[in-house]
Scaffold this active site. Structure first.
Site, PDB file in Angstrom:
ATOM      1  N   PHE A  40       0.820  -1.228   0.000  1.00  0.00           N
ATOM      2  CA  PHE A  40       0.000   0.000   0.000  1.00  0.00           C
ATOM      3  C   PHE A  40       0.855   1.281   0.000  1.00  0.00           C
ATOM      4  O   PHE A  40       0.555   2.221   0.734  1.00  0.00           O
ATOM      5  CB  PHE A  40      -0.894   0.071   1.259  1.00  0.00           C
ATOM      6  CG  PHE A  40      -1.904  -1.034   1.400  1.00  0.00           C
ATOM      7  CD1 PHE A  40      -2.374  -1.736   0.294  1.00  0.00           C
ATOM      8  CD2 PHE A  40      -2.417  -1.361   2.643  1.00  0.00           C
ATOM      9  CE1 PHE A  40      -3.325  -2.735   0.438  1.00  0.00           C
ATOM     10  CE2 PHE A  40      -3.368  -2.344   2.794  1.00  0.00           C
ATOM     11  CZ  PHE A  40      -3.828  -3.042   1.693  1.00  0.00           C
ATOM     12  N   ASP A  83       4.222  12.405  13.014  1.00  0.00           N
ATOM     13  CA  ASP A  83       3.770  13.535  13.827  1.00  0.00           C
ATOM     14  C   ASP A  83       3.678  14.802  12.979  1.00  0.00           C
ATOM     15  O   ASP A  83       2.798  15.626  13.156  1.00  0.00           O
ATOM     16  CB  ASP A  83       4.759  13.800  14.974  1.00  0.00           C
ATOM     17  CG  ASP A  83       4.576  12.807  16.123  1.00  0.00           C
ATOM     18  OD1 ASP A  83       3.576  12.060  16.102  1.00  0.00           O
ATOM     19  OD2 ASP A  83       5.443  12.780  17.017  1.00  0.00           O
ATOM     20  N   GLN A 112     -26.059  13.171   0.460  1.00  0.00           N
ATOM     21  CA  GLN A 112     -27.446  13.135   0.904  1.00  0.00           C
ATOM     22  C   GLN A 112     -28.231  14.326   0.348  1.00  0.00           C
ATOM     23  O   GLN A 112     -29.367  14.184  -0.075  1.00  0.00           O
ATOM     24  CB  GLN A 112     -27.493  13.142   2.446  1.00  0.00           C
ATOM     25  CG  GLN A 112     -28.849  12.793   3.016  1.00  0.00           C
ATOM     26  CD  GLN A 112     -29.242  11.344   2.727  1.00  0.00           C
ATOM     27  OE1 GLN A 112     -28.372  10.512   2.451  1.00  0.00           O
ATOM     28  NE2 GLN A 112     -30.522  11.057   2.739  1.00  0.00           N
ATOM     29  N   GLU A 162      -1.925   6.816   7.613  1.00  0.00           N
ATOM     30  CA  GLU A 162      -1.128   7.506   8.638  1.00  0.00           C
ATOM     31  C   GLU A 162      -1.729   7.243  10.020  1.00  0.00           C
ATOM     32  O   GLU A 162      -1.769   8.123  10.882  1.00  0.00           O
ATOM     33  CB  GLU A 162      -0.988   8.994   8.320  1.00  0.00           C
ATOM     34  CG  GLU A 162      -0.335   9.176   6.947  1.00  0.00           C
ATOM     35  CD  GLU A 162       0.369  10.503   6.747  1.00  0.00           C
ATOM     36  OE1 GLU A 162       0.619  11.200   7.746  1.00  0.00           O
ATOM     37  OE2 GLU A 162       0.689  10.812   5.595  1.00  0.00           O
ATOM     38  N   THR A 200      -4.908   4.436  11.522  1.00  0.00           N
ATOM     39  CA  THR A 200      -6.378   4.429  11.478  1.00  0.00           C
ATOM     40  C   THR A 200      -6.866   5.287  12.633  1.00  0.00           C
ATOM     41  O   THR A 200      -6.162   5.472  13.631  1.00  0.00           O
ATOM     42  CB  THR A 200      -6.958   3.005  11.639  1.00  0.00           C
ATOM     43  OG1 THR A 200      -6.650   2.535  12.963  1.00  0.00           O
ATOM     44  CG2 THR A 200      -6.399   2.049  10.600  1.00  0.00           C
TER      45      THR A 200
HETATM   46  C1  LIG Z   1      -4.473   4.095  -0.260  1.00  0.00           C
HETATM   47  C2  LIG Z   1      -3.478   3.776   0.807  1.00  0.00           C
HETATM   48  C3  LIG Z   1      -2.256   4.397   0.795  1.00  0.00           C
HETATM   49  C4  LIG Z   1      -1.324   4.089   1.765  1.00  0.00           C
HETATM   50  N1  LIG Z   1      -0.082   4.667   1.705  1.00  0.00           N
HETATM   51  C5  LIG Z   1       0.867   4.247   2.570  1.00  0.00           C
HETATM   52  C6  LIG Z   1       2.196   4.716   2.458  1.00  0.00           C
HETATM   53  O1  LIG Z   1       2.505   5.527   1.595  1.00  0.00           O
HETATM   54  N2  LIG Z   1       3.138   4.235   3.299  1.00  0.00           N
HETATM   55  C7  LIG Z   1       2.819   3.338   4.252  1.00  0.00           C
HETATM   56  O2  LIG Z   1       3.704   2.927   4.991  1.00  0.00           O
HETATM   57  N3  LIG Z   1       1.571   2.866   4.400  1.00  0.00           N
HETATM   58  C8  LIG Z   1       0.590   3.306   3.580  1.00  0.00           C
HETATM   59  N4  LIG Z   1      -0.674   2.814   3.715  1.00  0.00           N
HETATM   60  C9  LIG Z   1      -0.976   1.872   4.774  1.00  0.00           C
HETATM   61  C10 LIG Z   1      -1.840   2.444   5.884  1.00  0.00           C
HETATM   62  O3  LIG Z   1      -1.128   3.323   6.682  1.00  0.00           O
HETATM   63  C11 LIG Z   1      -2.432   1.271   6.652  1.00  0.00           C
HETATM   64  O4  LIG Z   1      -3.427   0.690   5.814  1.00  0.00           O
HETATM   65  C12 LIG Z   1      -3.023   1.653   7.964  1.00  0.00           C
HETATM   66  O5  LIG Z   1      -2.030   2.052   8.844  1.00  0.00           O
HETATM   67  C13 LIG Z   1      -3.864   0.551   8.604  1.00  0.00           C
HETATM   68  O6  LIG Z   1      -3.280  -0.689   8.500  1.00  0.00           O
HETATM   69  P1  LIG Z   1      -4.112  -1.941   7.969  1.00  0.00           P
HETATM   70  O7  LIG Z   1      -4.746  -1.512   6.730  1.00  0.00           O
HETATM   71  O8  LIG Z   1      -3.202  -3.074   7.892  1.00  0.00           O
HETATM   72  O9  LIG Z   1      -5.231  -2.169   9.048  1.00  0.00           O
HETATM   73  P2  LIG Z   1      -5.194  -3.120  10.330  1.00  0.00           P
HETATM   74  O10 LIG Z   1      -4.077  -2.716  11.160  1.00  0.00           O
HETATM   75  O11 LIG Z   1      -5.314  -4.537   9.920  1.00  0.00           O
HETATM   76  O12 LIG Z   1      -6.548  -2.674  11.038  1.00  0.00           O
HETATM   77  C14 LIG Z   1      -7.798  -3.340  10.892  1.00  0.00           C
HETATM   78  C15 LIG Z   1      -8.798  -2.752  11.880  1.00  0.00           C
HETATM   79  O13 LIG Z   1      -8.362  -2.977  13.195  1.00  0.00           O
HETATM   80  C16 LIG Z   1      -8.243  -1.789  13.934  1.00  0.00           C
HETATM   81  N5  LIG Z   1      -7.079  -1.841  14.805  1.00  0.00           N
HETATM   82  C17 LIG Z   1      -5.907  -2.481  14.577  1.00  0.00           C
HETATM   83  N6  LIG Z   1      -5.065  -2.296  15.600  1.00  0.00           N
HETATM   84  C18 LIG Z   1      -5.713  -1.505  16.490  1.00  0.00           C
HETATM   85  C19 LIG Z   1      -5.374  -0.979  17.745  1.00  0.00           C
HETATM   86  N7  LIG Z   1      -4.193  -1.203  18.303  1.00  0.00           N
HETATM   87  N8  LIG Z   1      -6.277  -0.190  18.374  1.00  0.00           N
HETATM   88  C20 LIG Z   1      -7.503   0.038  17.823  1.00  0.00           C
HETATM   89  N9  LIG Z   1      -7.855  -0.457  16.647  1.00  0.00           N
HETATM   90  C21 LIG Z   1      -6.984  -1.225  15.973  1.00  0.00           C
HETATM   91  C22 LIG Z   1      -8.057  -0.732  12.858  1.00  0.00           C
HETATM   92  O14 LIG Z   1      -8.450   0.535  13.284  1.00  0.00           O
HETATM   93  C23 LIG Z   1      -8.948  -1.252  11.764  1.00  0.00           C
HETATM   94  O15 LIG Z   1     -10.287  -0.887  12.025  1.00  0.00           O
HETATM   95  C24 LIG Z   1      -1.620   3.153   2.767  1.00  0.00           C
HETATM   96  C25 LIG Z   1      -2.876   2.555   2.783  1.00  0.00           C
HETATM   97  C26 LIG Z   1      -3.801   2.852   1.806  1.00  0.00           C
HETATM   98  C27 LIG Z   1      -5.122   2.156   1.835  1.00  0.00           C
END
Ligand SMILES: Cc1cc2nc3c(=O)[nH]c(=O)nc-3n(C[C@H](O)[C@H](O)[C@H](O)COP(=O)(O)OP(=O)(O)OC[C@H]3O[C@@H](n4cnc5c(N)ncnc54)[C@H](O)[C@@H]3O)c2cc1C
Ligand SMILES: Cc1cc2nc3c(=O)[nH]c(=O)nc-3n(C[C@H](O)[C@H](O)[C@H](O)COP(=O)(O)OP(=O)(O)OC[C@H]3O[C@@H](n4cnc5c(N)ncnc54)[C@H](O)[C@@H]3O)c2cc1C
Lengths: 385, 333, 261
Positions: free
Chosen positions: A155, A239, A336, A363, A365
């Site tokens: 990603f 940050d 809406q 950056e 969730t």
């Molecule tokens: C379009 C796009 C561009 C991106 N660009 C970059 C980039 O340039 N560089 C980069 O490094 N990354 C990038 N990302 C990655 C992005 O930062 C991650 O998708 C994000 O940090 C969440 O990780 P995950 O998708 O694996 O979700 P997961 O970590 O699998 O989370 C799944 C669910 O669990 C919840 N969750 C997980 N852990 C916790 C916790 N400890 N407390 C509360 N809730 C939790 C989450 O909130 C979410 O609802 C990108 C992602 C997308 C979709």
């Protein structure tokens, strides 16, 4: 609200708006539809100096801080969140260098980014390491004056399009999160390839790809700061960059509010424009109020950072959190208000709603962000200083 | 100049393929009325000697017709035209010089004015004589037509104005009217050729850009099939208008997308918008409702297009549109 | 090659409104901008300069604050700018404006090509360019949509005519007006715009231009606006009655009255 911008900031903002309205607006739907990376728009931004904004003056930049960057991101996002993120992720990619890079690393990479000759990207996320960044597995083993990288990042915004990648990898897995390090990897390095472009819900003109490292050899001089500093580099970088995500959210919401107001004044039902209906008016009032509150928080945070505050993890997280949740609500309400028309791809608001969603995800969730804020709040027992 | 200051009125006419263009004929008619009011002489000036319908100019009201030595008709020689007009005007001192706007008013007329040490009131939509001051009062739009100005020439002569091509109605010719035909020979060699026409590219498509057009004729799904667009295209042609359409004809492949007006097409704001067989859905209205005058032709009196129409015509477009085309064509001659 | 571009500062929005209390004209707020059609002339001028390693000088006749537009033009890439400003110029018509511009160009001396926009969005006359050409006594071509060849002595270009296009050669120095088909104006750079804000703008008044104040401004202008008024709007929503023939008859009459055709 009057935010008392400097002369240069006013000029910067109007220039970004000029690009957004004259060049981006006419093509945003098409780029979204075709999922095309807007190279000619990036070139245009470069020639108008927008890529210099956040680079220090000694490296051919304009020395603008977090706030200047936010102003540009907001204006671009007002027209298209996808193009704006391509711009913002470039800044994100060089932030580790600006914060922790050596003079020679800065001299090597920053001027090329300032001129727009090379784009940058930042890579932490992996398939098994999303919110839990400490779970990254991509390894970098020291071999003489080189590091040998193996693993896959996922990603990554600007992946494949950028030339300069700041990548967080494990140099010593045994040390856990203290064993991570940040490295610069250049496109074209043998052993460094890309996955296919991801098909996304929103920000579809931006490029998101995997970075694949197979025995990829990188000079040891590409290490940013010291071994073991990887997560510190990543956290300090985020940050600083999170207000930018907030600005993206503010810009998207601004575009949606404008579209909703325009439509509400035109659309006639029951013999009068729907803007005369109190239910619609109240939706618009809420949208405008939340939007302005988010903007004020994003601007205040960015200015705090630029003024040299020591720690701003919490503020920066709040700005991202509040603005992104706001953008999701405002764009949903805009759809809406346009109702059936809003649900059609011929109108811009459904795209804004799709684009807004990402600001709650990347950056950090918003759940993870909330946890981080809560941690700070509890630490200081929420006392007012 | 006559003693009371009401000197000659000149109309600089434009010809194509040796025939005078309709707006010039209409302007002669208007000038005839002005000349009649103050008993001045009316002179039609042709920038070429090859004018087949010179007698027509007299029939429509010219007392004299000047045929200036021109090269091939339709040729472009602004330098020569300016010189000839200036020489002639210096000699004869007309009180008023009129021309239609267009190419002439973007070059020849203002240059002639400066050489004669006077100004121009361009793109007028009406001309009147003020009997008290004996001045020509020229009315012209500004600020995108949102404002009108009356312009006068307090002390310079000639008073020069160009008028919008369709500002005046064509008068009635009087075939018995005879005009004096005067050939004026100029020494073209004397004009130092600082500009030279190398080539002419005629634009046969006659296409007017939709978003810039002053008049748009729009056909909707009410036209029924692709072939029927010929009918609205003819109306557009007579009006010098651009052709627009609603979304269904584009979806059905009758008309290219470039012609679509509306939310997802072009936004237009012409002086005149004629909607034929268009229902007036909000998405269509979003693209045209700021038009100055909207004419709607629709058989359904409850069609929403009538709510924004300046002039509504309830009826069968297959009857109304050809009639309108015919009527306008007759008016143009 | 020395290029001169003439620009006009206009209200940024041309929406005209009447103040309901005072009935005064309010011309779209205080924001002012370079007349959009002039940006095509400026862009073409800058392109010529870049190709020929020449110089672009921008001129405007206007009040003191028109210098903002000149600075903006420098931000786009013009090298030099002169503001032609004097209380005596106020109320100048197209003739007087072109006279002032001609005097300024004569004062500058050396020039190869003068570019003007097709017309301004407020006055909408399109007369200043051709009048300037005549006042300078140099050749003039209107409505240029493409420059094909630019030599030391002459320029070959396409112009739009009523019937299509004409390829024309003109000796230099000369004056042309350009239409928007000629180019896509660039977006200026931030550094350029910021540096331009500090640019010193030369100002020439009537005396410095050797202009007798009586020959310009309201007094010296051949034409005078004697009255300004709002156009009669076509009556809203009239349904024409009768059979198709009489409806068409009525329509044509109405359109004629409102001068729509
Ligand atoms: C379009 C796009 C561009 C991106 N660009 C970059 C980039 O340039 N560089 C980069 O490094 N990354 C990038 N990302 C990655 C992005 O930062 C991650 O998708 C994000 O940090 C969440 O990780 P995950 O998708 O694996 O979700 P997961 O970590 O699998 O989370 C799944 C669910 O669990 C919840 N969750 C997980 N852990 C916790 C916790 N400890 N407390 C509360 N809730 C939790 C989450 O909130 C979410 O609802 C990108 C992602 C997308 C979709
Ligand atoms: C997201 C979205 C975007 C859209 N964007 C656009 C857009 O950009 N532009 C656009 O135009 N539409 C657009 N539409 C479509 C729009 O909603 C309407 O469907 C469309 O404008 C209808 O076109 P019409 O009036 O030609 O056809 P119809 O609605 O079929 O109306 C035809 C009309 O012709 C009349 N008629 C039929 N026969 C005759 C006759 N012999 N004489 C006289 N009158 C006759 C009928 O009474 C009727 O009023 C969009 C729709 C959506 C959902």
């Amino acid at each position: 609200m009057e935010y008392f911008l400097s002369e240069q900031q006013k000029t910067l903002k109007s220039l970004a708006r000029q690009i957004a309205e004259q060049r981006i607006l006419p093509v945003r739907a098409e780029l979204d539809e075709k999922e095309e990376f807007p190279w000619d728009l990036i070139k245009e931004m470069a020639s108008s100096d927008l890529l210099r904004v956040f680079i220090p003056e000694e490296y051919d930049g304009l020395g603008g801080g977090c706030f200047d960057l936010c102003l540009v991101v907001e204006e671009l996002s007002r027209a298209c969140g996808g193009i704006a993120i391509s711009y913002a992720a470039n800044a994100l990619g060089v932030l580790p260098l600006m914060l922790y890079g050596s003079d020679s690393q800065k001299a090597k990479y920053l001027p090329a980014v300032a001129s727009g000759n090379r784009l940058a990207a930042f890579a932490v996320t992996e398939a098994t390491a999303g919110s839990d960044a400490s779970a990254i597995r991509t390894s970098a083993k020291r071999d003489g004056d080189q590091y040998v990288l193996n693993g896959t990042k996922q990603f990554i915004t600007n992946g494949g399009e950028a030339e300069i990648y700041t990548v967080v990898v494990m140099t010593d897995a045994a040390k856990g999160s203290r064993g991570a390090s940040a490295l610069v990897v250049e496109k074209g390095t043998p052993g460094f390839t890309f996955g296919k472009k991801e098909k996304k819900m929103g920000i579809r003109s931006s490029a998101t790809r995997e970075l694949v490292f197979r025995d990829c050899r990188v000079p040891a001089e590409n290490l940013i700061s010291r071994e073991g500093m990887g997560f510190i580099v990543a956290m300090r970088t985020l940050d600083r960059s999170r207000p930018g995500v907030g600005a993206q959210a503010v810009g998207i919401a601004q575009g949606a509010l404008e579209a909703a107001v325009e439509y509400a004044q035109q659309r006639v039902q029951f013999g009068h424009p729907i803007s005369a209906i109190q239910a619609v008016q109240h939706m618009l009032a809420n949208m405008a109020t939340e939007l302005e509150a988010a903007r004020a928080l994003v601007y205040a945070t960015a200015r705090t950072i630029d003024a040299g505050a020591k720690s701003f993890t919490e503020e920066s997280a709040m700005a991202k959190l509040f603005a992104s949740d706001m953008a999701m609500r405002v764009t949903t309400d805009a759809v809406q208000i346009l109702a059936g028309a809003g649900y059609m791809r011929d109108y811009p608001v459904e795209k804004m709603m799709r684009d807004a969603k990402i600001t709650q995800i990347y950056e950090g969730t918003n759940q993870v962000i909330r946890s981080a804020i809560a941690l700070e709040v509890l630490k200081r027992k929420a006392k007012l200083e | 100049m006559t003693s009371d200051g009401s000197g000659d009125i000149w109309v600089v006419t434009e010809q194509r393929d040796g025939r005078t263009k309709a707006p010039s004929i209409a302007l002669i008619g208007k000038a005839r009325k002005l000349a009649g009011e103050r008993q001045s002489r009316l002179t039609a000036v042709c920038l070429s000697q090859v004018v087949e319908d010179a007698a027509q100019l007299a029939a429509y009201g010219a007392d004299r017709v000047y045929l200036l030595d021109g090269p091939v008709p339709d040729d472009w020689n602004d330098d020569a035209y300016v010189k000839e007009l200036v020489d002639l005007a210096r000699r004869e001192k007309p009180d008023v010089i009129l021309a239609t706007s267009g190419s002439l008013s973007s070059s020849v007329i203002p240059r002639m004015a400066v050489a004669l040490d006077t100004g121009v009131s361009p793109n007028c939509i009406s001309l009147d004589f003020d009997h008290q001051s004996r001045m020509l009062v020229q009315t012209r739009p500004a600020f995108g037509g949102s404002l009108m100005a009356n312009v006068v020439f307090p002390n310079r002569r000639p008073q020069i104005a160009t008028v919008r091509p369709h500002a005046f109605k064509k008068g009635d010719p009087d075939p018995s009217r005879q005009g004096e035909m005067i050939r004026v020979d100029f020494d073209r060699q004397a004009v130092s050729a600082k500009t030279k026409l190398l080539n002419v590219v005629k634009d046969l498509s006659g296409k007017v850009r939709l978003d810039e057009a002053e008049v748009v004729v729009c056909g909707g799904r009410g036209l029924g099939k692709a072939e029927n667009f010929q009918m609205v295209a003819e109306l557009a042609e007579v009006l010098g208008a651009a052709l627009g359409t609603s979304r269904p004809p584009v979806d059905d492949g009758w008309v290219p997308y470039a012609h679509q007006v509306g939310q997802t097409g072009k936004i237009v704001s012409p002086r005149l918008y004629i909607a034929c067989g268009v229902a007036g859905a909000p998405q269509h209205l979003a693209g045209m409702q700021t038009s100055e005058i909207i004419v709607a032709i629709n058989e359904d009196p409850r069609a929403p297009i009538f709510e924004v129409a300046t002039y509504g015509m309830v009826g069968d477009l297959f009857k109304i549109v050809p009639l309108l085309t015919k009527k306008l064509r007759e008016a143009r001659g | 090659m020395n290029v001169i571009v003439c620009i006009k500062q206009v209200p940024a929005k041309i929406k005209i409104e009447i103040d309901p209390k005072t009935s005064a004209l309010a011309s779209g707020g205080v924001d002012r901008a370079i007349n959009p059609p002039d940006l095509y002339a400026l862009e073409e001028g800058i392109r010529i300069k870049e190709k020929t390693k020449g110089k672009v000088t921008v001129l405007t006749v206007g009040p003191a604050k028109a210098d903002e537009s000149l600075k903006e033009a420098i931000g786009y890439g013009a090298d030099d700018a002169v503001l032609l400003s004097d209380p005596a110029f106020e109320g100048s018509d197209t003739w007087a404006t072109s006279l002032v511009l001609a005097k300024a160009i004569r004062k500058i001396g050396q020039f190869d090509l003068v570019l003007c926009g097709k017309q301004s969005i407020d006055g909408e006359t399109g007369q200043v360019g051709p009048m300037l050409g005549e006042a300078l006594g140099v050749p003039f071509v209107s409505l240029v949509n493409r420059i094909d060849e630019l030599g030391q002595e002459s320029i070959k270009m396409m112009r739009m005519s009523d019937e299509g296009h004409q390829l024309i050669e003109m000796t230099l120095p000369g004056v042309i007006t350009v239409v928007k088909e000629i180019n896509v104006p660039r977006i200026p750079s931030l550094r350029g715009l910021m540096a331009a804000k500090k640019a010193a703008i030369t100002v020439w008044n009537a005396r410095e231009l050797g202009i007798d104040p009586a020959t310009v401004g309201m007094a010296g202008s051949p034409t005078r606006v004697s009255r300004v008024f709002f156009p009669q709007r076509a009556s809203q929503g009239e349904m024409l009655q009768g059979d198709p023939e009489s409806q068409v008859e009525q329509l044509v009459e109405r359109l004629r009255q409102t001068r729509a055709i």
